[in-house]
Write a protein that holds these residues in place. Structure first.
Motif, mmCIF file in Angstrom:
data_model
loop_
_atom_site.group_PDB
_atom_site.id
_atom_site.type_symbol
_atom_site.label_atom_id
_atom_site.label_comp_id
_atom_site.label_asym_id
_atom_site.label_seq_id
_atom_site.Cartn_x
_atom_site.Cartn_y
_atom_site.Cartn_z
ATOM 1 N N ALA A 201 0.742 1.379 -12.007
ATOM 2 C CA ALA A 201 0.423 1.636 -10.598
ATOM 3 C C ALA A 201 0.097 0.311 -9.909
ATOM 4 C CB ALA A 201 -0.764 2.576 -10.496
ATOM 5 N N ARG A 202 0.563 0.153 -8.657
ATOM 6 C CA ARG A 202 0.319 -1.078 -7.905
ATOM 7 C C ARG A 202 -0.783 -0.863 -6.890
ATOM 8 N NH1 ARG A 202 3.969 -5.097 -7.620
ATOM 9 N NH2 ARG A 202 5.570 -4.971 -9.187
ATOM 10 N N ARG A 203 -1.473 -1.930 -6.533
ATOM 11 C CA ARG A 203 -2.476 -1.827 -5.475
ATOM 12 C C ARG A 203 -1.777 -1.763 -4.117
ATOM 13 N NH1 ARG A 203 -5.114 -6.029 -2.543
ATOM 14 N NH2 ARG A 203 -4.358 -7.571 -4.041
ATOM 15 N N ILE A 204 -2.248 -0.870 -3.247
ATOM 16 C CA ILE A 204 -1.721 -0.795 -1.882
ATOM 17 C C ILE A 204 -2.606 -1.702 -1.036
ATOM 18 C CG2 ILE A 204 -1.166 0.748 0.040
ATOM 19 C CD1 ILE A 204 -1.293 3.094 -1.997
ATOM 20 N N LYS A 205 -2.016 -2.707 -0.403
ATOM 21 C CA LYS A 205 -2.838 -3.668 0.334
ATOM 22 C C LYS A 205 -3.376 -3.054 1.624
ATOM 23 C CE LYS A 205 0.220 -7.237 -0.091
ATOM 24 N NZ LYS A 205 0.706 -8.620 -0.018
ATOM 25 N N VAL A 206 -2.511 -2.300 2.306
ATOM 26 C CA VAL A 206 -2.955 -1.686 3.560
ATOM 27 C C VAL A 206 -2.288 -0.322 3.713
ATOM 28 C CG1 VAL A 206 -1.242 -3.076 4.806
ATOM 29 C CG2 VAL A 206 -3.066 -1.955 6.084
ATOM 30 N N ILE A 207 -3.044 0.621 4.183
ATOM 31 C CA ILE A 207 -2.542 1.993 4.325
ATOM 32 C C ILE A 207 -3.168 2.587 5.588
ATOM 33 C CG2 ILE A 207 -4.394 3.028 2.904
ATOM 34 C CD1 ILE A 207 -2.202 4.844 1.655
ATOM 35 N N SER A 208 -2.455 3.512 6.239
ATOM 36 C CA SER A 208 -3.014 4.075 7.475
ATOM 37 C C SER A 208 -4.063 5.141 7.141
ATOM 38 C CB SER A 208 -1.900 4.678 8.336
ATOM 39 O OG SER A 208 -1.426 5.849 7.720
ATOM 40 N N PHE A 209 -4.912 5.417 8.110
ATOM 41 C CA PHE A 209 -5.911 6.476 7.967
ATOM 42 C C PHE A 209 -5.258 7.790 7.547
ATOM 43 C CE2 PHE A 209 -8.768 4.287 11.174
ATOM 44 C CZ PHE A 209 -9.822 4.121 10.295
ATOM 45 N N ASP A 210 -4.169 8.152 8.239
ATOM 46 C CA ASP A 210 -3.533 9.449 7.981
ATOM 47 C C ASP A 210 -3.000 9.541 6.558
ATOM 48 O OD1 ASP A 210 -4.104 10.084 10.534
ATOM 49 O OD2 ASP A 210 -2.069 9.778 11.312
ATOM 50 N N GLU A 211 -2.347 8.454 6.131
ATOM 51 C CA GLU A 211 -1.794 8.460 4.772
ATOM 52 C C GLU A 211 -2.928 8.547 3.742
ATOM 53 O OE1 GLU A 211 2.156 5.650 5.119
ATOM 54 O OE2 GLU A 211 0.204 4.720 5.346
ATOM 55 N N ALA A 212 -3.990 7.776 3.970
ATOM 56 C CA ALA A 212 -5.115 7.782 3.019
ATOM 57 C C ALA A 212 -5.766 9.155 2.956
ATOM 58 C CB ALA A 212 -6.136 6.723 3.415
ATOM 59 N N ALA A 213 -5.895 9.799 4.106
ATOM 60 C CA ALA A 213 -6.532 11.123 4.143
ATOM 61 C C ALA A 213 -5.687 12.129 3.369
ATOM 62 C CB ALA A 213 -6.708 11.581 5.588
ATOM 63 N N GLU A 214 -4.376 12.041 3.577
ATOM 64 C CA GLU A 214 -3.454 12.949 2.907
ATOM 65 C C GLU A 214 -3.538 12.770 1.380
ATOM 66 O OE1 GLU A 214 -0.919 15.901 4.401
ATOM 67 O OE2 GLU A 214 -1.683 14.286 5.621
ATOM 68 N N LEU A 215 -3.524 11.510 0.963
ATOM 69 C CA LEU A 215 -3.604 11.204 -0.474
ATOM 70 C C LEU A 215 -4.924 11.686 -1.059
ATOM 71 C CD1 LEU A 215 -2.267 7.584 -0.787
ATOM 72 C CD2 LEU A 215 -1.363 9.642 -1.878
ATOM 73 N N ALA A 216 -5.987 11.424 -0.327
ATOM 74 C CA ALA A 216 -7.312 11.815 -0.809
ATOM 75 C C ALA A 216 -7.379 13.329 -0.932
ATOM 76 C CB ALA A 216 -8.377 11.311 0.154
ATOM 77 N N TYR A 217 -6.826 14.013 0.072
ATOM 78 C CA TYR A 217 -6.869 15.470 0.070
ATOM 79 C C TYR A 217 -6.099 16.028 -1.121
ATOM 80 C CZ TYR A 217 -6.633 20.223 1.736
ATOM 81 O OH TYR A 217 -6.755 21.572 1.832
ATOM 82 N N PHE A 218 -4.974 15.385 -1.440
ATOM 83 C CA PHE A 218 -4.152 15.890 -2.535
ATOM 84 C C PHE A 218 -4.421 15.185 -3.849
ATOM 85 C CE2 PHE A 218 -1.620 17.591 1.034
ATOM 86 C CZ PHE A 218 -1.654 18.927 0.658
ATOM 87 N N GLY A 219 -5.653 14.770 -4.064
ATOM 88 C CA GLY A 219 -6.038 14.412 -5.416
ATOM 89 C C GLY A 219 -6.380 12.977 -5.742
ATOM 90 N N ALA A 220 -6.123 12.027 -4.829
ATOM 91 C CA ALA A 220 -6.484 10.643 -5.166
ATOM 92 C C ALA A 220 -7.997 10.514 -5.026
ATOM 93 C CB ALA A 220 -5.760 9.659 -4.262
ATOM 94 N N LYS A 221 -8.717 10.797 -6.112
ATOM 95 C CA LYS A 221 -10.156 10.985 -5.956
ATOM 96 C C LYS A 221 -10.908 9.688 -5.684
ATOM 97 C CE LYS A 221 -12.275 10.732 -10.458
ATOM 98 N NZ LYS A 221 -13.500 10.909 -11.135
ATOM 99 N N VAL A 222 -10.162 8.584 -5.637
ATOM 100 C CA VAL A 222 -10.783 7.309 -5.308
ATOM 101 C C VAL A 222 -11.459 7.380 -3.935
ATOM 102 C CG1 VAL A 222 -8.658 6.330 -4.326
ATOM 103 C CG2 VAL A 222 -10.376 4.803 -5.269
ATOM 104 N N LEU A 223 -11.026 8.327 -3.109
ATOM 105 C CA LEU A 223 -11.623 8.470 -1.786
ATOM 106 C C LEU A 223 -11.866 9.947 -1.491
ATOM 107 C CD1 LEU A 223 -12.080 6.404 0.551
ATOM 108 C CD2 LEU A 223 -10.081 7.413 1.603
ATOM 109 N N HIS A 224 -13.043 10.270 -0.993
ATOM 110 C CA HIS A 224 -13.330 11.658 -0.618
ATOM 111 C C HIS A 224 -12.561 11.999 0.661
ATOM 112 C CE1 HIS A 224 -15.682 14.958 1.063
ATOM 113 N NE2 HIS A 224 -16.131 15.180 -0.141
ATOM 114 N N PRO A 225 -11.875 13.156 0.701
ATOM 115 C CA PRO A 225 -11.010 13.462 1.849
ATOM 116 C C PRO A 225 -11.682 13.337 3.209
ATOM 117 C CG PRO A 225 -10.951 15.259 0.244
ATOM 118 C CD PRO A 225 -11.842 14.196 -0.325
#
Ligand code: ADP
Ligand code: ASP
Ligand code: MG
Length: 461
Positions: A248-272
């Protein structure tokens, strides 16, 4: 005019032992000119252990509950012993002792009644962050960082939806301004426990598992912070869970919407919910690694630059149950979907993915929810079947609707996989499908190999 500040949140592993807390002190020291407010999680695994003792007590098993509480006491004392000098430790020992007596008293009470309510569950769970915030504040004093412990239950005002209480922003914001702002102005470092709050009448609540990220965002938004830093045990938001896929690679920059979507669908590194208060105030959020503080981490910003790859990341959410609702005679007549959604609403169960046909509806929910009660309710309307051990796989990227052939690209890799549900287009940025849980590692690894073989150097590290 309010003082500028930053909010820095440390997750459980970042405060998991004395060495980790020393790293935290060094990170905070390096940021003193930016006036940090520190939010901490319970030490790693402590919330799980507290919930385990609460359940044991609820089953009337006082002995197990108290044994677990004693182990917790040892761990906190040992860590404090390593971090603090003798004088500070003596003071701290009696301070922490009071908390543990209260916890043990509470566990005895619960086992005497033999019943665990959501309200007492929250009371027990709150000790994790109460203890860790005291420990970290004491460690800061020992490391000559002028800090003040702030009890989050005096600032974070919530409703009384125990175990997932919602913050009441107006009250919370004015309390934060009253109690935290003056400390910042005096050049002190406020230290708060994440995850916990209290109702207007002062009853302890928690804001949902993984909620310390959310606390950080609430505090950051309330104080108008310049940035929010979420310190964890990985280099940032990665193209997929590094535990599933070591490349897995580090994502340097990501939008709020994309991060929220990822968090919601399981990327537990961030609370949705984390991103919400931050989005509203346009405060940038960074995800950073407390074991590797010189790494730039991930910046979550309002808008992300264009990415050459189709996707930014792949997330998977396990422990999902599919509920199939079939109504052969009704043919999804007018009002039928409403009746179904009303039932979910009555049971306060959130739906993740929906797909409908003329005669049936399939939905997915988190397996932790109390599904039998919901199913009984729904079976008054239609035939209901449910099946656990499923997982949602979600690919996130910008403007997926605009990309021709995207679905063929994805599913072309999965011709041997039984796909139970597919959803795309609800948001422009995700493509989601449901599979058997045990297939997740293989699927994620395969998709990751396909879509991240040639990562855009502007976006990925
Ligand atoms: P903390 O205790 O700091 O809040 P968490 O355990 O909640 O940390 O979240 C960090 C973990 O999230 C990582 O150790 C990693 O296993 C997991 N994770 C899942 N998906 C991702 C992802 N896409 N990027 C980074 N970490 C992820
Ligand atoms: N300690 C809480 C939990 O484990 C909150 C958090 O860590 O974010 O859920
Ligand atoms: Mg977390």
């Amino acid at each position: 005019m309010a003082e500028n500040c930053i909010v820095i949140k440390f997750g459980g592993t970042s405060v998991g032992d004395a060495k980790a807390i020393e790293r935290v002190a060094a990170i905070v020291r390096g940021r003193l000119p930016q006036r940090p407010v520190v939010v901490v999680s319970a030490m790693a695994r402590v919330t799980d252990q507290l919930l385990q003792m609460a359940r044991a007590a609820g089953n009337g098993d006082r002995k197990t509950a108290l044994t677990l509480a004693r182990e917790l006491r040892e761990r906190h004392y040992n860590t404090a012993g390593e971090l603090l000098g003798t004088a500070l430790f003596t003071q701290f020992h009696s301070d922490l002792g009071t908390e543990f007596e209260e916890l043990e008293e509470l566990l005895r009470g619960i086992s005497a009644v033999g019943e665990l309510t959501p309200r007492t569950t929250d009371h027990v769970a709150s000790f994790g962050e109460v203890l860790s915030s005291k420990l970290v504040a004491a460690a800061f004093s020992a490391h000559a960082i002028e800090s003040t412990l702030v009890d989050s239950r005096d600032c974070i005002v919530t409703d009384d939806t125990f175990t997932r209480a919602a913050p009441l922003y107006d009250e919370t914001n004015s309390k934060l301004r009253e109690q935290v702002q003056p400390l910042i102005a005096q050049g002190r470092v406020p230290v708060m426990g994440g995850f916990i709050g209290a109702t207007r009448t002062g009853i302890t609540t928690t804001i949902g598992r993984g909620g310390s990220d959310f606390s950080a965002a609430i505090v950051g938004a309330g104080l108008g912070a310049e940035r929010i830093e979420i310190w964890t045990d990985v280099d940032g938001m990665m193209t997929t869970d590094p535990n599933l896929c070591p490349d897995a690679r580090r994502i340097k920059v990501i939008s709020f919407d994309e991060a929220a979507e990822l968090a919601y669908f399981g990327a537990k590194v961030l609370h949705p919910a984390t991103v919400l208060p931050a989005i509203q105030k346009n405060i940038p959020v960074y995800i950073l690694n407390s074991r590797n503080p010189s790494c730039e981490g991930t910046r979550i910003a309002a808008r992300a630059p264009h990415c050459k790859n189709f996707f930014k990341a792949i997330a998977a959410k396990r422990r999902i149950t599919i509920i199939d609702i079939a109504a052969p005679r009704m043919l999804l007549a007018h009002g039928f979907l409403k009746a179904i959604f009303d039932a979910f609403d009555r049971h306060r169960i959130a739906i993740d993915v929906v797909s409908t046909s003329e005669v049936s509806v399939s939905l997915t929910v988190d397996s932790n929810e109390s599904i039998p009660a919901l199913a009984a309710d729904l079976s008054r309307l239609a035939d209901v079947k449910y099946e656990g051990r499923k997982a949602i796989v979600c690919l996130v990227g910008e403007n997926l609707r605009e990309v021709p052939g995207i679905a063929a690209h994805v599913f072309g890799q999965l011709t041997d996989v039984k796909i139970r549900m597919i959803s795309q287009g609800a948001s422009e940025i995700n493509l989601t499908f449901v599979v058997d849980e045990e297939q997740v590692p293989g699927i994620v690894q395969r998709l990751h190999k396909t879509f991240f073989a040639d990562p855009d150097p502007e976006i990925f590290a």
